[in-house]
Design a protein around this motif. Sequence first.
Motif, short mmCIF file in Angstrom:
data_model
loop_
_atom_site.label_atom_id
_atom_site.label_comp_id
_atom_site.label_asym_id
_atom_site.label_seq_id
_atom_site.Cartn_x
_atom_site.Cartn_y
_atom_site.Cartn_z
N ASP A 179 -11.25 45.29 -22.29
CA ASP A 179 -12.48 44.87 -22.14
C ASP A 179 -13.25 45.40 -21.87
O ASP A 179 -13.83 46.50 -21.33
CB ASP A 179 -12.19 43.46 -20.95
CG ASP A 179 -12.77 42.17 -20.93
OD1 ASP A 179 -14.14 42.41 -21.80
OD2 ASP A 179 -13.16 41.83 -20.09
N ASN A 181 -16.58 44.60 -21.24
CA ASN A 181 -17.84 44.16 -21.00
C ASN A 181 -17.03 43.87 -19.87
O ASN A 181 -17.84 43.38 -18.93
CB ASN A 181 -18.02 43.10 -22.17
CG ASN A 181 -18.35 43.44 -23.16
OD1 ASN A 181 -19.56 44.01 -23.65
ND2 ASN A 181 -17.63 42.41 -24.32
N GLU A 183 -17.21 44.06 -16.19
CA GLU A 183 -18.61 45.59 -15.33
C GLU A 183 -17.68 46.14 -14.14
O GLU A 183 -17.96 47.18 -14.14
CB GLU A 183 -19.80 45.09 -15.07
CG GLU A 183 -20.72 45.71 -14.31
CD GLU A 183 -21.56 46.36 -15.05
OE1 GLU A 183 -22.32 47.88 -15.00
OE2 GLU A 183 -21.41 46.17 -16.36
N SER A 186 -16.64 49.44 -15.17
CA SER A 186 -17.94 50.29 -15.96
C SER A 186 -18.16 50.79 -14.71
O SER A 186 -18.07 51.62 -14.43
CB SER A 186 -18.69 49.39 -16.75
OG SER A 186 -17.76 49.04 -17.74
#
Length: 319
Positions: A179, A181, A183, A186
Amino acid sequence: MSSNKTFDTLTEDLIEILASYLEPLDLVHLGATCKHLQKSINRSEIWEHKAVDDFGDRFTITSILDSAGLDLGDQLKPEPLDWRQYYQERHVAMTKMNASADDQISQSEKDYDEAQELLRGFQSTGDVDSLSNAAQLMVGVLDNFPGHAGCYHLLGFTLYVINELEDALSLLEIGSMVDPNYEPISELTREIQGLLEGYGSTMTDGAPLLDNAKELSAPLKAALTAIFNSFDKDKDGSLKPSELSEFVYKTNGSRPPQAFLTQMGIQFGKDAQGYLTLEGFFNFFLEQTLEDPIETRRDLEKHGWDGDRLVRCDIARNA
């Protein structure tokens, strides 16, 4: 030119790409079209890559966690000898699971919440067993839901708090492919990369903060002892409130309240007068390092130590 001749010209790489888009039965039917494809499709590598694509990279994940010293219990299993058979078994299991998807989703949500509670408990108690239990739960969830990005984040965070930073990045990278995206993955990735880049190494050449038993490493203990002694002005082996206050002020830039100074000794280790001992000083940094190794390295730098190599900065510059 016949269709079979055309199939005969396909390379193994192209066949592997083609296989990744086909359902298992379609793949078997494709293999029945010619001997070249049948031989290629029977290769273990084809089914291994297809298993990873469809069911997640379970064995890489558990290998990383195991090498970091986490006890995975029954979740630690050897890689299959026959990947095609493994794929078939997992396909059947996932088909059955989909038939009771609501129950599986509910159980996985409970396991995920429990893993989060275990990690929060670890931050309070420093009980390493809770990390292993959390990891076991996350591997179980990923068996049923390999696209659950939150599990990769929790597993990466688990390795982060025990200072296995390179391995944490490896798990986070897998999660980011699942995935891109999500966050939290990240954010944690950036934080770990910043730590590694900030200390100028991949930690392979740097001194570890913890040993294999997840206790303070000898180099870190030596650094902490020197720092402790520099604030122990009367050399009585403890930090009285005024001495401890000076340490906190130099570390954090603010004066702590008296209640905080008293609680430090009570919580981590005190002498007969209630003053923080060297062992208590170690206990404090062990708890902090298990929870936030970055903070420990930063604290060392504030007291004139190289946070990567765990030597005094003047020695590091001359080395």
